[in-house]
Structures are given as structure tokens and as C-alpha cells.
Design a protein around this motif. Structure first.
Motif, mmCIF file in Angstrom:
data_model
loop_
_atom_site.group_PDB
_atom_site.id
_atom_site.type_symbol
_atom_site.label_atom_id
_atom_site.label_comp_id
_atom_site.label_asym_id
_atom_site.label_seq_id
_atom_site.Cartn_x
_atom_site.Cartn_y
_atom_site.Cartn_z
ATOM 1 N N ALA A 190 32.381 22.622 40.790
ATOM 2 C CA ALA A 190 32.677 24.018 40.761
ATOM 3 C C ALA A 190 33.478 24.854 41.626
ATOM 4 C CB ALA A 190 30.779 25.038 41.728
ATOM 5 N N PRO A 191 33.785 25.646 41.859
ATOM 6 C CA PRO A 191 34.228 27.040 42.032
ATOM 7 C C PRO A 191 34.422 26.981 44.201
ATOM 8 C CG PRO A 191 33.132 28.158 40.701
ATOM 9 C CD PRO A 191 32.897 26.958 40.785
ATOM 10 N N GLY A 192 32.825 27.238 44.253
ATOM 11 C CA GLY A 192 32.630 27.332 45.696
ATOM 12 C C GLY A 192 32.977 29.029 46.356
ATOM 13 N N ARG A 193 32.314 28.810 46.898
ATOM 14 C CA ARG A 193 32.240 30.193 47.489
ATOM 15 C C ARG A 193 33.108 30.526 48.779
ATOM 16 N NH1 ARG A 193 25.992 31.812 47.233
ATOM 17 N NH2 ARG A 193 26.310 31.400 44.742
ATOM 18 N N MET A 194 34.551 29.874 49.499
ATOM 19 C CA MET A 194 35.283 29.311 50.294
ATOM 20 C C MET A 194 36.244 30.766 50.495
ATOM 21 S SD MET A 194 34.359 26.278 48.548
ATOM 22 C CE MET A 194 35.828 25.304 48.368
ATOM 23 N N ALA A 195 37.479 31.051 49.442
ATOM 24 C CA ALA A 195 37.406 31.619 49.233
ATOM 25 C C ALA A 195 37.140 33.279 49.323
ATOM 26 C CB ALA A 195 38.238 31.900 47.316
ATOM 27 N N ALA A 196 35.794 33.245 48.676
ATOM 28 C CA ALA A 196 35.105 35.155 48.783
ATOM 29 C C ALA A 196 34.924 34.870 50.197
ATOM 30 C CB ALA A 196 33.867 34.455 47.647
ATOM 31 N N ILE A 197 34.206 34.109 50.721
ATOM 32 C CA ILE A 197 34.252 34.483 51.962
ATOM 33 C C ILE A 197 35.352 34.556 52.838
ATOM 34 C CG2 ILE A 197 33.221 33.704 54.419
ATOM 35 C CD1 ILE A 197 30.844 31.735 52.209
ATOM 36 N N TYR A 198 36.255 33.767 52.396
ATOM 37 C CA TYR A 198 37.774 34.483 53.385
ATOM 38 C C TYR A 198 38.556 35.454 53.212
ATOM 39 C CZ TYR A 198 42.103 34.843 54.669
ATOM 40 O OH TYR A 198 43.794 34.315 55.546
ATOM 41 N N THR A 199 38.421 35.762 51.849
ATOM 42 C CA THR A 199 38.650 37.103 51.437
ATOM 43 C C THR A 199 37.950 38.138 51.478
ATOM 44 O OG1 THR A 199 39.656 36.256 49.494
ATOM 45 C CG2 THR A 199 39.500 38.177 49.557
ATOM 46 N N ALA A 200 36.631 38.201 51.726
ATOM 47 C CA ALA A 200 35.992 39.237 52.125
ATOM 48 C C ALA A 200 36.202 39.889 53.720
ATOM 49 C CB ALA A 200 34.309 39.242 52.096
ATOM 50 N N GLY A 201 36.550 38.664 54.426
ATOM 51 C CA GLY A 201 36.284 38.799 55.606
ATOM 52 C C GLY A 201 37.829 39.445 55.836
ATOM 53 N N MET A 202 38.751 39.945 54.935
ATOM 54 C CA MET A 202 40.523 39.620 55.086
ATOM 55 C C MET A 202 40.505 41.506 55.125
ATOM 56 S SD MET A 202 43.108 38.656 56.856
ATOM 57 C CE MET A 202 42.792 37.304 57.381
ATOM 58 N N MET A 203 39.490 41.666 53.866
ATOM 59 C CA MET A 203 39.232 42.550 53.305
ATOM 60 C C MET A 203 39.088 43.473 54.448
ATOM 61 S SD MET A 203 37.852 42.095 49.813
ATOM 62 C CE MET A 203 39.198 41.759 48.092
ATOM 63 N N ALA A 204 37.459 43.065 54.976
ATOM 64 C CA ALA A 204 37.165 43.897 55.995
ATOM 65 C C ALA A 204 38.087 43.938 57.123
ATOM 66 C CB ALA A 204 35.535 43.315 56.837
ATOM 67 N N ARG A 205 38.586 43.823 57.724
ATOM 68 C CA ARG A 205 40.094 43.725 58.914
ATOM 69 C C ARG A 205 41.055 44.343 58.389
ATOM 70 N NH1 ARG A 205 37.471 37.442 59.551
ATOM 71 N NH2 ARG A 205 37.336 36.909 60.935
ATOM 72 N N ASN A 206 41.654 44.016 57.080
ATOM 73 C CA ASN A 206 42.434 44.910 57.071
ATOM 74 C C ASN A 206 41.877 46.113 56.822
ATOM 75 O OD1 ASN A 206 45.653 44.858 55.808
ATOM 76 N ND2 ASN A 206 45.050 45.300 54.346
ATOM 77 N N ARG A 207 40.966 46.453 56.695
ATOM 78 C CA ARG A 207 40.997 48.087 56.405
ATOM 79 C C ARG A 207 41.551 49.661 56.668
ATOM 80 N NH1 ARG A 207 34.200 49.591 55.882
ATOM 81 N NH2 ARG A 207 34.272 51.725 55.118
#
Length: 296
Positions: A218-235
């Protein structure tokens, strides 16, 4: 986010939909200001005569519309009161996110995953923008036929759960801890193929409840979790609550990937609450303080 098949006589199938109906009614009553609730007390007369500023509820509610249930709320009430399919999250887990929505909606809410609970999230963020990202294009079309009011897009993941350990090592490198727009990042974990508006919107809440992650291929949520955190930091703007950060929720943290990646890339120091399998983080913007460490 799609529920598993359950025993048709399971009491939960009756309890949870009924509870959700009352829950939605409660949210509706707290956000709308029906004419039937207007009192004739001296205080209310003073308010009318002096034209005092409107309350938060009055500002959210258009003129001559406050006494009417919005269509999205009506459809959600009907759906959950007649459906035998229940959301994957428990009532306690749902309550964590709903309390934040009650305070900050209408807001911008990004959800990784599209399922039978999507209409609920859309309704609880009434008046705001709720966007769903889903890996399965046929499932998107199926949900769109049932709930055309939901805004959803396909997300492609080039990862597998079996790669999680290697991706954890990669994510600790300087190319992944440097704050940047995910679409231009050189980090292997960053999701770069999402619609442009997903990157451009300032998200107040982000829910990671997808993609599929319960087997090795399965693709897993590794990239989704990382990207969510980066979107928050880059806000660009500070956001609301919790010190001015973005509220990020990760479901299924009983699994190894969700557990380790949420603590590593959303940071244990930003963890506000855990209820059952759901963790709630508040991640601040790093744009105005580039010296801020990736994790506190």
C-alpha cells in the motif's frame, strides 16, 4: 477512511449514526441564530436601539436565512440517520476535530481521504472550504455521484509501506527539514503532483486519514504526514489557535508508520492531544523565523 464490513446487528450501527445526527444538530444550533431565540428582555431592546455590533453567529448567517437549516446540513442529517455505514473514527476521536471546527469554522480544511465520513466534515465546516484528496479515482467518481457538493481531487503516491524505514532516514536529511513549498521541494517525501490550489490555500486544519496503509504494498501515509507538516510550516499567515499554528490530525496512530512519522515530522513537541487512534498537533509557521528548529 472507508469502513470495513460489519455485523448488520452490531449495536454500533444504530448508536453512532444517531449520535452523529444529534451532534450535527448541536453544531448547527451553536452556529446559527434562529429568530425563535430572540428574547424581549430589556438588554435585547437596548441592543436593537443602539445598533450594537453583530455577534459572531449573526455575521456568519446571511439576512433572512438564519432560521433555515442549510441544505448541506439537511443532507448530512438525512444521510447519517438512514445509513447503516458508520465512519471509521469513533465518537471520541471525531469530537477532537469537531471542537476545533466549532471554534474556527468557517475555515479551510484539507482532508487526506474521501469516505463515508466526508459529508460530516463538509457539514461541520459549513460555510468554509473543505477539500478531500483521494488515491482511488473510481472511488472519487462513486462518491461524487452520491454527494456532488463535495470537492475532491485525486492524489498520486509513489511510495510503499515497505519503504517506510528508508523514507524515515531520507526525511531527516537537510533537504527535507528545510522549510519550503512542497511542490518545489527536492525531498523525496514531498507530494508535488497535487492541484495548484491545494498548495496555494492557507489551510487552517489538515486531516491525514489516507492513503491506504495497512499492508506492505500500500502507498502508506508517510508522504501525506510529511507534506501536511511542511504545508503548516510554510504557511504565510499565522493561523488560529494553539499559538497561531495549523491544526493537523493524524488517524490510525496505532500503526507503526502513522505513529513514527507523525512524531518525527509533526513533532512530539507540537502534540496537543491524543484520543484513541487520533493525534492532534498544532504546527506553527516557520516562515517568519527561519532559525526555528524543525521540532521544538
Amino acid at each position: 477512511m472507508r469502513p470495513k464490513t460489519k455485523n448488520p446487528f452490531n449495536l454500533k450501527l444504530l448508536i453512532i449514526p444517531t449520535t452523529l445526527v444529534f451532534f450535527l444538530i448541536f453544531i448547527l444550533r451553536s452556529n446559527l441564530s434562529p429568530s425563535s431565540n430572540i428574547t424581549t428582555s430589556p438588554r435585547s431592546n437596548i441592543r436593537q436601539s443602539k445598533s450594537l455590533p453583530k455577534t459572531k453567529a449573526e455575521m456568519k448567517c446571511p439576512k433572512n436565512y438564519c432560521g433555515k437549516i442549510p441544505q448541506s446540513i439537511s443532507e448530512a442529517l438525512i444521510h447519517y440517520s438512514t445509513s447503516t455505514i458508520t465512519p471509521q473514527q469513533t465518537l471520541e476521536e471525531i469530537s477532537i476535530t469537531s471542537r476545533i471546527l466549532e471554534e474556527y469554522s468557517p475555515c479551510n480544511f484539507l482532508v487526506f481521504g474521501l469516505g463515508h465520513d466526508s459529508l460530516m466534515w463538509h457539514s461541520l465546516n459549513h460555510g468554509g472550504r473543505t477539500v478531500f484528496l483521494e488515491e482511488d479515482e473510481s472511488w472519487i467518481e462513486q462518491i461524487k455521484r452520491r454527494f456532488p457538493m463535495l470537492e475532491s481531487y485525486r492524489a498520486s503516491y509513489g511510495t510503499k509501506v515497505s519503504q517506510a524505514n528508508d523514507l524515515m532516514h531520507v526525511g531527516k536529511g537537510i533537504e527535507c527539514t528545510a522549510v519550503s513549498d512542497p511542490r518545489y521541494s527536492v525531498c523525496q517525501l514531498a507530494l508535488k503532483g497535487l492541484p495548484s490550489e491545494v498548495y496555494e490555500v492557507e489551510w487552517d486544519l489538515i486531516m491525514v486519514d489516507a492513503p491506504t496503509g495497512y499492508y506492505e504494498e500500500a502507498p502508506g501515509r508517510m508522504a501525506a504526514i510529511y507534506t501536511a507538516g511542511m504545508m503548516a510550516r510554510n504557511r504565510r499567515r499565522r493561523g488560529g489557535g494553539g499559538g497561531g499554528g495549523t491544526h493537523v490530525f493524524v488517524h490510525d496512530v496505532n500503526r507503526e508508520v502513522e505513529d513514527k512519522f507523525s512524531m518525527e515530522f509533526l513533532c512530539e513537541g507540537y502534540l496537543k492531544k491524543q484520543e484513541g487512534r487520533l493525534r492532534h498537533f498544532v504546527v506553527p509557521s516557520h516562515r517568519d523565523d527561519l532559525e526555528r528548529p524543525f521540532c521544538p
